[in-house]
Design a protein around this motif. Sequence first.
Motif, PDB file in Angstrom:
ATOM      1  N   VAL A   1       0.851  -1.373  -0.051  1.00  0.00           N
ATOM      2  CA  VAL A   1       0.041  -0.049   0.000  1.00  0.00           C
ATOM      3  C   VAL A   1       0.735   1.178   0.081  1.00  0.00           C
ATOM      4  O   VAL A   1       0.275   2.333  -0.490  1.00  0.00           O
ATOM      5  N   VAL A   2       2.093   1.101   0.490  1.00  0.00           N
ATOM      6  CA  VAL A   2       2.904   2.478   0.374  1.00  0.00           C
ATOM      7  C   VAL A   2       3.968   2.453  -0.699  1.00  0.00           C
ATOM      8  O   VAL A   2       4.469   3.441  -0.997  1.00  0.00           O
ATOM      9  N   GLN A   3       4.034   1.407  -1.384  1.00  0.00           N
ATOM     10  CA  GLN A   3       5.075   1.412  -2.376  1.00  0.00           C
ATOM     11  C   GLN A   3       4.746   2.534  -3.552  1.00  0.00           C
ATOM     12  O   GLN A   3       3.737   2.709  -3.694  1.00  0.00           O
ATOM     13  N   GLY A   4       5.885   3.102  -3.817  1.00  0.00           N
ATOM     14  CA  GLY A   4       5.567   4.099  -4.910  1.00  0.00           C
ATOM     15  C   GLY A   4       4.887   5.355  -4.455  1.00  0.00           C
ATOM     16  O   GLY A   4       4.485   6.227  -5.070  1.00  0.00           O
ATOM     17  N   GLY A   5       4.907   5.615  -3.265  1.00  0.00           N
ATOM     18  CA  GLY A   5       4.092   6.692  -2.319  1.00  0.00           C
ATOM     19  C   GLY A   5       2.595   6.722  -2.779  1.00  0.00           C
ATOM     20  O   GLY A   5       2.054   7.779  -2.491  1.00  0.00           O
ATOM     21  N   PHE A   6       2.111   5.554  -3.124  1.00  0.00           N
ATOM     22  CA  PHE A   6       0.659   5.425  -3.145  1.00  0.00           C
ATOM     23  C   PHE A   6      -0.173   5.945  -2.066  1.00  0.00           C
ATOM     24  O   PHE A   6      -0.899   6.639  -2.087  1.00  0.00           O
ATOM     25  N   PHE A   7       0.451   5.295  -0.729  1.00  0.00           N
ATOM     26  CA  PHE A   7      -0.280   5.906   0.380  1.00  0.00           C
ATOM     27  C   PHE A   7       0.875   6.229   1.410  1.00  0.00           C
ATOM     28  O   PHE A   7       2.060   5.857   1.044  1.00  0.00           O
ATOM     29  N   THR A   8       0.721   7.111   2.113  1.00  0.00           N
ATOM     30  CA  THR A   8       1.925   7.408   3.259  1.00  0.00           C
ATOM     31  C   THR A   8       1.553   6.998   4.689  1.00  0.00           C
ATOM     32  O   THR A   8       0.422   7.321   5.152  1.00  0.00           O
ATOM     33  N   ASP A   9       2.251   6.320   5.182  1.00  0.00           N
ATOM     34  CA  ASP A   9       1.939   5.843   6.571  1.00  0.00           C
ATOM     35  C   ASP A   9       2.572   6.989   7.499  1.00  0.00           C
ATOM     36  O   ASP A   9       3.486   7.519   7.803  1.00  0.00           O
ATOM     37  N   THR A  10       1.584   7.599   8.185  1.00  0.00           N
ATOM     38  CA  THR A  10       1.507   8.453   8.811  1.00  0.00           C
ATOM     39  C   THR A  10       2.331   8.257  10.208  1.00  0.00           C
ATOM     40  O   THR A  10       3.121   9.375  10.784  1.00  0.00           O
ATOM     41  N   TRP A  11       2.374   7.218  10.683  1.00  0.00           N
ATOM     42  CA  TRP A  11       2.902   6.767  11.953  1.00  0.00           C
ATOM     43  C   TRP A  11       4.456   6.897  11.390  1.00  0.00           C
ATOM     44  O   TRP A  11       5.290   7.447  12.306  1.00  0.00           O
ATOM     45  N   ASP A  12       5.062   6.274  10.280  1.00  0.00           N
ATOM     46  CA  ASP A  12       6.195   6.381   9.985  1.00  0.00           C
ATOM     47  C   ASP A  12       6.580   7.735   9.750  1.00  0.00           C
ATOM     48  O   ASP A  12       8.096   8.036   9.909  1.00  0.00           O
ATOM     49  N   ASN A  13       6.134   8.621   9.278  1.00  0.00           N
ATOM     50  CA  ASN A  13       6.360   9.920   8.974  1.00  0.00           C
ATOM     51  C   ASN A  13       6.106  11.085  10.107  1.00  0.00           C
ATOM     52  O   ASN A  13       6.342  12.162   9.961  1.00  0.00           O
ATOM     53  N   ALA A  14       5.530  10.738  11.258  1.00  0.00           N
ATOM     54  CA  ALA A  14       5.223  11.445  12.272  1.00  0.00           C
ATOM     55  C   ALA A  14       6.603  12.097  12.809  1.00  0.00           C
ATOM     56  O   ALA A  14       7.461  11.201  13.133  1.00  0.00           O
ATOM     57  N   LYS A  15       6.522  13.146  13.162  1.00  0.00           N
ATOM     58  CA  LYS A  15       7.837  13.936  13.869  1.00  0.00           C
ATOM     59  C   LYS A  15       7.864  13.368  15.139  1.00  0.00           C
ATOM     60  O   LYS A  15       8.711  13.253  15.877  1.00  0.00           O
ATOM     61  N   GLU A  16       6.575  13.101  15.851  1.00  0.00           N
ATOM     62  CA  GLU A  16       6.598  12.816  17.290  1.00  0.00           C
ATOM     63  C   GLU A  16       5.564  11.773  17.254  1.00  0.00           C
ATOM     64  O   GLU A  16       4.468  11.845  16.567  1.00  0.00           O
ATOM     65  N   ARG A  17       5.587  10.760  17.966  1.00  0.00           N
ATOM     66  CA  ARG A  17       4.786   9.509  18.131  1.00  0.00           C
ATOM     67  C   ARG A  17       4.334   9.470  19.599  1.00  0.00           C
ATOM     68  O   ARG A  17       5.354   9.454  20.498  1.00  0.00           O
ATOM     69  N   ILE A  18       3.083   9.339  19.889  1.00  0.00           N
ATOM     70  CA  ILE A  18       2.626   9.320  21.267  1.00  0.00           C
ATOM     71  C   ILE A  18       1.823   8.011  21.432  1.00  0.00           C
ATOM     72  O   ILE A  18       0.810   7.970  20.501  1.00  0.00           O
ATOM     73  N   GLY A  19       1.890   7.202  22.236  1.00  0.00           N
ATOM     74  CA  GLY A  19       1.328   5.927  22.168  1.00  0.00           C
ATOM     75  C   GLY A  19       1.704   4.577  22.007  1.00  0.00           C
ATOM     76  O   GLY A  19       2.791   4.561  21.359  1.00  0.00           O
TER      77      GLY A  19
END
Length: 71
Positions: free
Chosen positions: A53-71
């Motif tokens: 789902v993320v290959q080629g930038g089709f979708f972006t995983d917001t967790w992977d790209n988050a500057k800060e992760r909480i949880g």
Amino acid sequence: MEDLLPTDHEFQPARDKSAALVRERVQALGTNLPILLTGDFNAPNINRAHEIVVQGGFFTDTWDNAKERIG
């Protein structure tokens, strides 16, 4: 009980097919509008279904790209 549950390698083909189907259906929409895909893939982000789902930038995983992760 543990022996009754399918192992990960038995679930993986279904995960991969589902991910590919999501891509196909989203592409079929033919829209330039943003699309938000939510859900629980029951798989880590190193899983092949995630890669589909993320290959080629089709979708972006917001967790992977988050500057800060909480949880």
